[in-house]
Design a protein around this motif. Structure first.
Motif, short mmCIF file in Angstrom:
data_model
loop_
_atom_site.label_atom_id
_atom_site.label_comp_id
_atom_site.label_asym_id
_atom_site.label_seq_id
_atom_site.Cartn_x
_atom_site.Cartn_y
_atom_site.Cartn_z
N ARG A 1 101.72 38.08 4.98
CA ARG A 1 101.37 36.67 5.16
C ARG A 1 101.59 36.20 6.59
N GLN A 2 100.87 35.16 6.95
CA GLN A 2 101.07 34.51 8.24
C GLN A 2 101.77 33.18 7.97
N PHE A 3 102.85 32.95 8.64
CA PHE A 3 103.67 31.77 8.44
C PHE A 3 103.44 30.82 9.61
N LEU A 4 103.03 29.61 9.31
CA LEU A 4 102.65 28.67 10.35
C LEU A 4 103.64 27.51 10.45
N PHE A 5 103.83 27.05 11.67
CA PHE A 5 104.69 25.90 11.94
C PHE A 5 104.32 24.75 11.01
N GLY A 6 105.33 24.16 10.36
CA GLY A 6 105.10 23.01 9.52
C GLY A 6 104.80 23.32 8.07
N GLU A 7 104.62 24.59 7.73
CA GLU A 7 104.38 24.94 6.33
C GLU A 7 105.68 24.83 5.55
N ILE A 8 105.56 24.49 4.28
CA ILE A 8 106.71 24.31 3.40
C ILE A 8 106.71 25.43 2.37
N TYR A 9 107.87 26.07 2.22
CA TYR A 9 108.04 27.18 1.29
C TYR A 9 109.21 26.91 0.36
N GLU A 10 109.26 27.64 -0.73
CA GLU A 10 110.41 27.62 -1.63
C GLU A 10 111.26 28.85 -1.35
#
Length: 135
Positions: free
Chosen positions: A14-23
């Motif tokens: 996966r690509q993780f982007l600034f501002g994304e919300i995860y659990e």
């Protein structure tokens, strides 16, 4: 020659982007004040990706930095960003991004993304990050 399970388990495409919300499992989140005061543990806690670098896109780099969210807004500090629910951000009540409690997480421990900060919230987060560096 056997399989190196560490590479299988820790690799994340996966690509993780600034501002994304995860659990993430709440037990993986460290609040420094937790050393002195008890806190309520939840099954999951939301975290916001706080770094802008290419490491977030590289499957061979296992960690990234994120800040936990908290709904206890009465404890707001100058290192926290208060955000309101908005379409797409998956927040259901006023919350704090606890930037002062940012920490590394293994990418494989993050479920989602479940939401993303609004453009304005991302600008406010970036501005707070700059302010905290002394610029």
């Amino acid at each position: 020659m056997g399989t190196d399970w560490r590479k299988v388990i820790l690799s994340d495409e996966r690509q993780f982007l600034f501002g994304e919300i995860y659990e993430v499992k709440d037990e993986l989140v460290n609040f420094p004040e937790g050393e002195f005061t008890p806190r309520d543990f939840h099954s999951v806690r939301y975290v916001v990706i706080t770094q802008h670098c290419n490491s977030n896109l590289n499957k061979h780099i296992w960690t990234l930095n994120a800040a936990p969210l908290s709904s206890k807004v009465k404890y707001k500090r100058d290192t926290d960003l208060e955000i309101m629910p908005a379409e797409g951000n998956y927040i259901n009540r006023k919350s704090l991004i606890r930037l002062g409690s940012s920490q590394p997480f293994l990418k494989v421990d993050l479920a989602g993304p479940v939401g993303k900060l609004t453009e304005m919230q991302m600008k406010q987060l970036a501005a707070l990050q700059l302010k905290l560096t002394g610029l």
